[in-house]
Write a protein that holds these residues in place. Structure first.
Motif, PDB file in Angstrom:
ATOM      1  N   TYR A  69       0.830  -1.208   0.000  1.00 58.18           N
ATOM      2  CA  TYR A  69       0.000   0.000   0.000  1.00 58.18           C
ATOM      3  C   TYR A  69       0.861   1.252   0.000  1.00 58.18           C
ATOM      4  CZ  TYR A  69      -3.161   3.653   1.539  1.00 58.18           C
ATOM      5  OH  TYR A  69      -3.860   4.830   1.636  1.00 58.18           O
ATOM      6  N   GLU A  70       1.889   1.306   0.851  1.00 58.28           N
ATOM      7  CA  GLU A  70       2.748   2.486   0.908  1.00 58.28           C
ATOM      8  C   GLU A  70       3.497   2.679  -0.402  1.00 58.28           C
ATOM      9  OE1 GLU A  70       2.822   4.781   3.059  1.00 58.28           O
ATOM     10  OE2 GLU A  70       1.417   3.818   4.439  1.00 58.28           O
ATOM     11  N   GLU A  71       3.924   1.594  -1.008  1.00 58.31           N
ATOM     12  CA  GLU A  71       4.629   1.696  -2.284  1.00 58.31           C
ATOM     13  C   GLU A  71       3.733   2.288  -3.355  1.00 58.31           C
ATOM     14  OE1 GLU A  71       6.518  -1.236  -5.736  1.00 58.31           O
ATOM     15  OE2 GLU A  71       5.826  -2.068  -3.817  1.00 58.31           O
ATOM     16  N   LEU A  72       2.519   1.755  -3.465  1.00 61.84           N
ATOM     17  CA  LEU A  72       1.597   2.247  -4.490  1.00 61.84           C
ATOM     18  C   LEU A  72       1.109   3.653  -4.173  1.00 61.84           C
ATOM     19  CD1 LEU A  72      -0.502  -0.985  -5.192  1.00 61.84           C
ATOM     20  CD2 LEU A  72       1.310   0.012  -6.598  1.00 61.84           C
ATOM     21  N   ARG A  73       0.931   3.934  -2.907  1.00 59.36           N
ATOM     22  CA  ARG A  73       0.474   5.280  -2.522  1.00 59.36           C
ATOM     23  C   ARG A  73       1.504   6.335  -2.921  1.00 59.36           C
ATOM     24  NH1 ARG A  73       0.708   8.104   2.701  1.00 59.36           N
ATOM     25  NH2 ARG A  73      -1.045   9.536   2.883  1.00 59.36           N
ATOM     26  N   THR A  74       2.762   6.061  -2.635  1.00 61.15           N
ATOM     27  CA  THR A  74       3.818   6.996  -3.019  1.00 61.15           C
ATOM     28  C   THR A  74       3.891   7.158  -4.531  1.00 61.15           C
ATOM     29  OG1 THR A  74       5.081   6.378  -1.058  1.00 61.15           O
ATOM     30  CG2 THR A  74       6.285   7.458  -2.845  1.00 61.15           C
ATOM     31  N   LEU A  75       3.818   6.046  -5.243  1.00 61.14           N
ATOM     32  CA  LEU A  75       3.883   6.090  -6.696  1.00 61.14           C
ATOM     33  C   LEU A  75       2.725   6.891  -7.275  1.00 61.14           C
ATOM     34  CD1 LEU A  75       5.129   5.120  -9.394  1.00 61.14           C
ATOM     35  CD2 LEU A  75       3.722   3.045  -9.179  1.00 61.14           C
ATOM     36  N   CYS A  76       1.519   6.621  -6.781  1.00 57.96           N
ATOM     37  CA  CYS A  76       0.344   7.304  -7.321  1.00 57.96           C
ATOM     38  C   CYS A  76       0.342   8.790  -6.959  1.00 57.96           C
ATOM     39  CB  CYS A  76      -0.932   6.638  -6.802  1.00 57.96           C
ATOM     40  SG  CYS A  76      -1.190   4.983  -7.479  1.00 57.96           S
ATOM     41  N   ARG A  77       0.861   9.131  -5.782  1.00 59.53           N
ATOM     42  CA  ARG A  77       0.936  10.550  -5.406  1.00 59.53           C
ATOM     43  C   ARG A  77       1.904  11.295  -6.316  1.00 59.53           C
ATOM     44  NH1 ARG A  77       0.772  12.044   1.013  1.00 59.53           N
ATOM     45  NH2 ARG A  77      -1.503  11.961   1.212  1.00 59.53           N
ATOM     46  N   GLN A  78       3.018  10.669  -6.605  1.00 64.57           N
ATOM     47  CA  GLN A  78       3.969  11.311  -7.507  1.00 64.57           C
ATOM     48  C   GLN A  78       3.362  11.509  -8.885  1.00 64.57           C
ATOM     49  OE1 GLN A  78       7.397   8.780  -7.387  1.00 64.57           O
ATOM     50  NE2 GLN A  78       8.103   9.542  -5.382  1.00 64.57           N
ATOM     51  N   THR A  79       2.667  10.497  -9.345  1.00 62.88           N
ATOM     52  CA  THR A  79       2.014  10.604 -10.651  1.00 62.88           C
ATOM     53  C   THR A  79       0.943  11.681 -10.633  1.00 62.88           C
ATOM     54  OG1 THR A  79       2.404   8.250 -11.018  1.00 62.88           O
ATOM     55  CG2 THR A  79       0.761   9.315 -12.415  1.00 62.88           C
ATOM     56  N   GLN A  80       0.171  11.694  -9.554  1.00 67.52           N
ATOM     57  CA  GLN A  80      -0.902  12.680  -9.435  1.00 67.52           C
ATOM     58  C   GLN A  80      -0.343  14.099  -9.349  1.00 67.52           C
ATOM     59  OE1 GLN A  80      -3.217  12.767  -5.740  1.00 67.52           O
ATOM     60  NE2 GLN A  80      -5.080  12.544  -6.997  1.00 67.52           N
ATOM     61  N   LYS A  81       0.754  14.248  -8.608  1.00 68.08           N
ATOM     62  CA  LYS A  81       1.366  15.570  -8.481  1.00 68.08           C
ATOM     63  C   LYS A  81       1.894  16.074  -9.814  1.00 68.08           C
ATOM     64  CE  LYS A  81       4.757  18.046  -5.673  1.00 68.08           C
ATOM     65  NZ  LYS A  81       5.794  17.929  -4.600  1.00 68.08           N
ATOM     66  N   ALA A  82       2.507  15.182 -10.588  1.00 68.84           N
ATOM     67  CA  ALA A  82       3.022  15.578 -11.901  1.00 68.84           C
ATOM     68  C   ALA A  82       1.890  15.969 -12.836  1.00 68.84           C
ATOM     69  CB  ALA A  82       3.837  14.430 -12.496  1.00 68.84           C
ATOM     70  N   GLU A  83       0.774  15.231 -12.756  1.00 72.47           N
ATOM     71  CA  GLU A  83      -0.367  15.553 -13.615  1.00 72.47           C
ATOM     72  C   GLU A  83      -0.962  16.908 -13.241  1.00 72.47           C
ATOM     73  OE1 GLU A  83      -2.972  12.308 -13.109  1.00 72.47           O
ATOM     74  OE2 GLU A  83      -1.866  10.950 -14.454  1.00 72.47           O
ATOM     75  N   ARG A  84      -1.055  17.154 -11.934  1.00 70.40           N
ATOM     76  CA  ARG A  84      -1.627  18.431 -11.503  1.00 70.40           C
ATOM     77  C   ARG A  84      -0.724  19.604 -11.867  1.00 70.40           C
ATOM     78  NH1 ARG A  84      -4.059  17.037  -5.458  1.00 70.40           N
ATOM     79  NH2 ARG A  84      -5.856  15.799  -6.198  1.00 70.40           N
ATOM     80  N   ALA A  85       0.581  19.386 -11.771  1.00 69.23           N
ATOM     81  CA  ALA A  85       1.504  20.472 -12.138  1.00 69.23           C
ATOM     82  C   ALA A  85       1.373  20.823 -13.611  1.00 69.23           C
ATOM     83  CB  ALA A  85       2.935  20.053 -11.808  1.00 69.23           C
ATOM     84  N   GLU A  86       1.241  19.782 -14.413  1.00 73.65           N
ATOM     85  CA  GLU A  86       1.085  20.026 -15.845  1.00 73.65           C
ATOM     86  C   GLU A  86      -0.236  20.721 -16.129  1.00 73.65           C
ATOM     87  OE1 GLU A  86       0.955  17.463 -20.026  1.00 73.65           O
ATOM     88  OE2 GLU A  86       1.412  16.479 -18.124  1.00 73.65           O
ATOM     89  N   GLN A  87      -1.272  20.284 -15.414  1.00 73.21           N
ATOM     90  CA  GLN A  87      -2.583  20.894 -15.624  1.00 73.21           C
ATOM     91  C   GLN A  87      -2.609  22.337 -15.120  1.00 73.21           C
ATOM     92  OE1 GLN A  87      -5.721  18.826 -13.668  1.00 73.21           O
ATOM     93  NE2 GLN A  87      -7.353  20.009 -14.638  1.00 73.21           N
ATOM     94  N   ALA A  88      -1.917  22.568 -13.995  1.00 68.49           N
ATOM     95  CA  ALA A  88      -1.892  23.923 -13.433  1.00 68.49           C
ATOM     96  C   ALA A  88      -1.168  24.890 -14.356  1.00 68.49           C
ATOM     97  CB  ALA A  88      -1.215  23.912 -12.061  1.00 68.49           C
ATOM     98  N   GLN A  89      -0.143  24.375 -15.012  1.00 69.83           N
ATOM     99  CA  GLN A  89       0.596  25.225 -15.941  1.00 69.83           C
ATOM    100  C   GLN A  89      -0.291  25.673 -17.097  1.00 69.83           C
ATOM    101  OE1 GLN A  89       4.123  23.405 -17.444  1.00 69.83           O
ATOM    102  NE2 GLN A  89       4.793  25.232 -18.539  1.00 69.83           N
TER     103      GLN A  89
END
Length: 734
Positions: free
Chosen positions: A262-282
């Motif tokens: 769970y911790e492994e996938l949570r970290t991975l998905c958060r990183q992915t989600q953060k990158a997507e939001r940064a791109e969207q915010a730009q």
């Protein structure tokens, strides 16, 4: 009454409805929860011996000791049925009649005694182990019921039904409020899936394990069990994946996944989600009004969007495992579908079933030996999938397949096969040959299980066991095996010959002779068997003991008991002919044979052999002619003709040329009472020649086939009208 419908039960003590097809149908329809409720009665399934292993040792099981609370007097007909079963222990019907009677009488002591004796001889009948455990449980002896289940699982650890029955027994008798009870149940479940979880039909066991963990409120452990079974090729493999997805969608991922994953996938998905939001915010930053910022997610909380991404990642990983496992199931499906009776029964299997097991074993062993880097032809794979017959079906395997081909799977299949085919020597021998190159002790255990439990009256596999022990240098065990076989099947000649041969190969010629002499002495009431052993003993004394006089005495003593045995006469004659030439001994031997009640063609055989001996070793022509005249006289007395009996010519006026070119008329008239006696080749020596030693090891009649005499060529003239031509016979022309 409890015994009603008993005749319809299979060899396992279960109703025929519980056979493979009906069981499969019930598995598809019934939910695990319903199965748990039903199994509280006699519907049980696998029980687990606390220390059972994937590689079972069924020989180690022993029946529980007699109970101290036994009832006194037995039912009226018990002794009669008991005696009938024990007088003929191979009669399965006799045992079922006894068990049915005991069940009808509801007599616990009689039932215990009958079940113990029956299961000692037929330990693969899992249904009767369940009946035995239920008998003890109904009587209030829960500890004894557990002991019975453990004993049954030592005998048949692959029985999913017996494991489930054992688990249900524990669930119904243990106090689950005690802290150690859940741990014990979980331990038994683990033993069960280790011992029987790789069985293609083990789905009910896995489902029961999952449902029990859910009842305990351990969702992580329940999903962990589902995660394990996703890698096992079983009949209902797809339902396990569906249950896994249902649990994942119904619960928060952190409630069903291990903490590490769970911790492994949570970290991975958060990183992915953060990158997507940064791109969207730009992209959206240029359109957002001045001073307005993106809403912040509270620290320490996970959004529903993040949870959904974690689920997607979990399913993405599991889908890879599922696809690999589905490929394994697909390759095995046709083999499993061809097996119609996976349980033990005394009724014979048809050839198609035996061939199906052989094909399945061939394929599984080939899979084990197959190079995983060797790619398969996709077109060939497609053709194999469409083939209706039970043949190996290659499948393209992706790298890092979840289901590994290992020795355990081959062994499990062999053990499954030896349940359904326990009464067939060929499968035990095949399993032994597979194991011998890996472990002599394991191969020995297979022989022990086969010979001491299932095939006690099959001499071939016992002799193979003895050969196995001799090959590996354990002569003491080889002797024990053959001696035990001879006690089980007294009077079997080939066993005594094997014992004698074993001692001879060990250099104990005296012991070999003693065994044969003992057989000769013990078989005097059976003239044919006595003659058989006498000939074997005489050959040993002559060829290895180098003692013709003792060999001669053995044959002469045998002739006193069987004066009309042509094999004894022939062996004695060959002994005399092959040794130092003695016209008197040969004459005496032939005279004895001619005086016996032998067939006419056999007497002619002996007379011809005497004539040949006279030609080879006589010092005077007068003695040769005297023997010749006696031979001619014998032919006349027995109704034979000159060349008709010799050469078997069909045309009465057929002409044949001698070696010197002279033509001789050959008469072909043979009286109807006189059998054709071809005397154109010399008889093969029975004792004094190596030819006899090449005969079949156990073939009594093949050693002494009536021989044909060969051509001796032309010996020249003895003063008769024409030259003797031995190609035409021993007779001068008329």
């Amino acid at each position: 009454m409890a015994a009603e419908g008993y005749e319809e039960m299979s060899g396992n003590g279960e109703l025929e409805e519980s056979s493979a097809s009906a069981m499969e149908a019930s598995e598809m329809a019934a939910s695990p929860r319903a199965e748990m409720a039903e199994m509280s009665e006699e519907n049980g399934s696998p029980a687990v011996a606390p220390e059972a292993s994937v590689r079972p040792n069924p020989v180690s099981f022993s029946m529980p000791p007699p109970a101290e609370d036994d009832e006194g007097e037995m039912p009226a007909d018990f002794e009669r049925l008991w005696k009938a079963a024990h007088d003929n222990p191979q009669d399965f019907t006799g045992w079922t009649d006894l068990l049915q009677y005991c069940e009808q009488e509801s007599h616990i002591t009689a039932s215990r005694r009958a079940l113990e004796a029956f299961l000692t001889r037929y330990p693969l009948c899992y249904g009767y182990w369940k009946k035995f455990a239920d008998l003890e449980r109904r009587a209030g002896f829960n500890n004894k019921a557990e002991e019975v289940c453990v004993q049954g699982l030592q005998a048949i650890p692959l029985s999913v039904d017996l494991w489930i029955h054992y688990i249900n027994l524990l669930l119904g008798t243990l106090d689950m409020n005690l802290p150690e009870s859940p741990s014990r149940i979980r331990s038994v479940f683990e033993d069960a899936v280790v011992a029987a979880g790789l069985d293609f039909h083990s789905d009910r066991l896995w489902d029961l394990y999952v449902e029990w963990e859910k009842e305990q409120g351990n969702m992580k452990k329940a999903v962990a069990v589902l995660d394990r079974v996703l890698k096992v090729p079983t009949q209902l493999y797809n339902t396990h994946y569906d249950k896994f997805k249902d649990q994942l969608n119904a619960q928060e991922p952190k409630e069903v996944l291990s903490t590490e994953e769970y911790e492994e996938l949570r970290t991975l998905c958060r990183q992915t989600q953060k990158a997507e939001r940064a791109e969207q915010a730009q992209v959206e930053g240029e359109e957002r009004p001045p001073g307005e910022e993106e809403p912040a997610t509270p620290e320490g909380t996970d959004s529903e969007e993040l949870m959904q991404k974690i689920r997607e990642q979990v399913l993405l990983r599991r889908d890879k495992v599922y696809q690999d496992n589905e490929g394994e199931v697909r390759k095995r499906w046709h083999f499993e579908d061809a097996i119609k009776r996976p349980y033990f029964h005394v009724k014979p299997l048809d050839r198609l079933q035996l061939r199906a097991w052989h094909s399945y074993l061939d394929w599984e062993v080939a899979e084990l030996n197959k190079d995983p880097k060797d790619p398969q032809d996709p077109q060939q794979d497609q053709a194999a999938t469409e083939e209706p017959e039970v043949t190996a079906q290659p499948q393209v395997e992706s790298e890092g397949a979840a289901v590994a081909h290992d020795d355990t799977r081959v062994r499990i299949l062999f053990e499954r096969c030896l349940i359904a085919c326990a009464l067939y020597e060929e499968f035990w021998i095949r399993y032994n040959q597979y194991l011998e190159s890996q472990s002599v002790d394991e191969a020995r255990a297979v022989f022990k299980r086969a010979c001491e439990i299932h095939l006690a009256y099959r001499p071939n596999i016992h002799m193979q066991w003895a050969t196995f022990e001799e090959r590996h240098g354990d002569l003491t065990e080889a002797r024990r095996v053959l001696e035990a076989l001879e006690k089980t099947l007294p009077g079997l000649a080939v066993v005594r010959l094997r014992r004698a041969a074993l001692e001879r190969r060990a250099g104990l010629l005296d012991q070999s002779e003693a065994l044969l002499r003992e057989a000769v002495d013990e078989s005097k009431e059976n003239p044919s068997l006595h003659a058989f052993f006498s000939i074997k003993l005489a050959r040993l004394l002559l060829k290895l003991g180098r003692n013709p006089s003792r060999a001669r005495r053995v044959l002469q003593e045998a002739l006193e008991i069987s004066p009309d045995n042509d094999k004894l006469h022939l062996n004695l004659l060959e002994l005399e002919v092959s040794g130092d030439p003695s016209a008197e001994a040969v004459q005496e031997c032939v005279t004895r044979a001619l005086a016996a009640a032998l067939a006419p063609h056999t007497k002619i055989l002996f007379s011809q052999r005497r004539l040949q001996f006279a030609e080879d070793y006589s010092n005077s022509i007068a003695s040769v002619l005297s023997v010749y005249e006696e031979h001619q006289q014998l032919l006349k007395e027995l109704g034979g003709t000159k060349r008709g009996a010799e050469n078997g010519d069909e045309d009465s006026e057929k002409m044949s040329k001698s070696d010197d070119g002279s033509a001789v008329a050959v008469s072909a008239e043979v009286p109807a009472t006189m059998a054709h006696v071809p005397i154109t080749t010399p008889p093969p020596p029975v004792i004094g020649s190596d030819a006899s030693s090449q005969a079949a090891y156990g073939g009594y009649s093949s050693w002494y086939q009536q021989p044909q005499y060969g051509s001796y060529g032309s010996y020249g003239s003895y003063g008769y009208q024409n030259t003797w031509n031995y190609n035409q016979g021993y007779y001068p022309p008329s």
